[in-house]
Design a protein around this motif. Sequence first.
Motif, PDB file in Angstrom:
ATOM      1  N   UNK A 205       0.807  -1.236   0.000  1.00  0.00           N
ATOM      2  CA  UNK A 205       0.000   0.000   0.000  1.00  0.00           C
ATOM      3  C   UNK A 205       0.836   1.279   0.000  1.00  0.00           C
ATOM      4  N   UNK A 206       2.161   1.137   0.101  1.00  0.00           N
ATOM      5  CA  UNK A 206       3.019   2.330   0.025  1.00  0.00           C
ATOM      6  C   UNK A 206       4.111   2.155  -1.045  1.00  0.00           C
ATOM      7  N   UNK A 207       3.781   1.424  -2.085  1.00  0.00           N
ATOM      8  CA  UNK A 207       4.782   1.172  -3.131  1.00  0.00           C
ATOM      9  C   UNK A 207       5.070   2.430  -3.949  1.00  0.00           C
ATOM     10  N   UNK A 208       6.337   2.572  -4.309  1.00  0.00           N
ATOM     11  CA  UNK A 208       6.739   3.606  -5.275  1.00  0.00           C
ATOM     12  C   UNK A 208       7.110   2.817  -6.539  1.00  0.00           C
ATOM     13  N   UNK A 209       6.286   2.976  -7.551  1.00  0.00           N
ATOM     14  CA  UNK A 209       6.337   2.064  -8.701  1.00  0.00           C
ATOM     15  C   UNK A 209       7.072   2.668  -9.891  1.00  0.00           C
ATOM     16  N   UNK A 210       7.963   1.875 -10.460  1.00  0.00           N
ATOM     17  CA  UNK A 210       8.705   2.315 -11.654  1.00  0.00           C
ATOM     18  C   UNK A 210       8.109   1.682 -12.918  1.00  0.00           C
ATOM     19  N   UNK A 211       7.614   2.561 -13.793  1.00  0.00           N
ATOM     20  CA  UNK A 211       7.139   2.144 -15.116  1.00  0.00           C
ATOM     21  C   UNK A 211       7.832   3.022 -16.160  1.00  0.00           C
ATOM     22  N   UNK A 212       7.584   2.758 -17.421  1.00  0.00           N
ATOM     23  CA  UNK A 212       8.157   3.587 -18.489  1.00  0.00           C
ATOM     24  C   UNK A 212       7.031   4.115 -19.378  1.00  0.00           C
ATOM     25  N   UNK A 213       7.212   5.341 -19.875  1.00  0.00           N
ATOM     26  CA  UNK A 213       6.186   5.913 -20.767  1.00  0.00           C
ATOM     27  C   UNK A 213       6.729   6.055 -22.193  1.00  0.00           C
ATOM     28  N   UNK A 214       7.697   5.217 -22.529  1.00  0.00           N
ATOM     29  CA  UNK A 214       8.262   5.271 -23.887  1.00  0.00           C
ATOM     30  C   UNK A 214       8.136   3.929 -24.614  1.00  0.00           C
TER      31      UNK A 214
END
Length: 248
Positions: A205-214
């Motif tokens: 519930x406190x995750x800092x999530x890494x995704x990509x927008x490319x």
Amino acid sequence: MTKHQKNIAVTIVLICMVVLCKPAYYMVLVFLILVVFLSGLLHGIFSLNSGYFMNSLCKSPLKKCILSFDDGPSEYTLGVLEVLRKYEISAVFFVIGNQLALHPEITNEIVKQGHLLGNHSYSHSNKFAFMSTKKVLIELQKTENLLGVNSLKLFRSPVGISNPNIARAVDKLNLKSVGWSLRSFDTQSGNSSILAEAMLGELENNSLILLHDNLQNSVDNLELFLVQAKENGFRFTNSKELNSVFNV
Ligand SMILES: [Zn+2]
């Protein structure tokens, strides 16, 4: 004193003690001390979470997840923004300077829609980890200049690498390093459903999530993940909450 400096000091003291006392198998002991030192060093280089060279925010301080996107802005960013608007979520976009120079209108749209911008270097060079402090400074300053009034002094190191040169440059420019607690590995997955399932398995519930927008499937990745995360009761930051985390 950073953890790196403490690790060096402890290693030197231990080696001196072993050499001076010369217990049996003292060369083996010296070797073991060096192995422990090098493991700590490698962990520090590849894990921002360790805080070995510099402190990084790696978890949401709220009981709400934070989404972050790296390597844009790109042709897929507007689609990502649309999904975020639909779910009323605000995110942090760690932009690459040379991409920012190519797509200033998309960058303006990110800000207009209440998201935050961070610095992800100028070139995202695969030699970033080997650059001198001076070169890292140039990389970061160029992107800070492009960000201009939208700079919030946030920085995410390319590939999450840290070392003394990067830490010095970050300190000199007064940047705040931001890592992550959940890495999606979306750059290595071609299937949005499998990716969403894997991410959900690690989500807190406190995750800092890494995704990509490319990525071609950035939009699908995000939408499928959000549908499942919301179904499972996870909540994400809105603009006000995100601003409070980064003191905007
Ligand atoms: Zn990146």
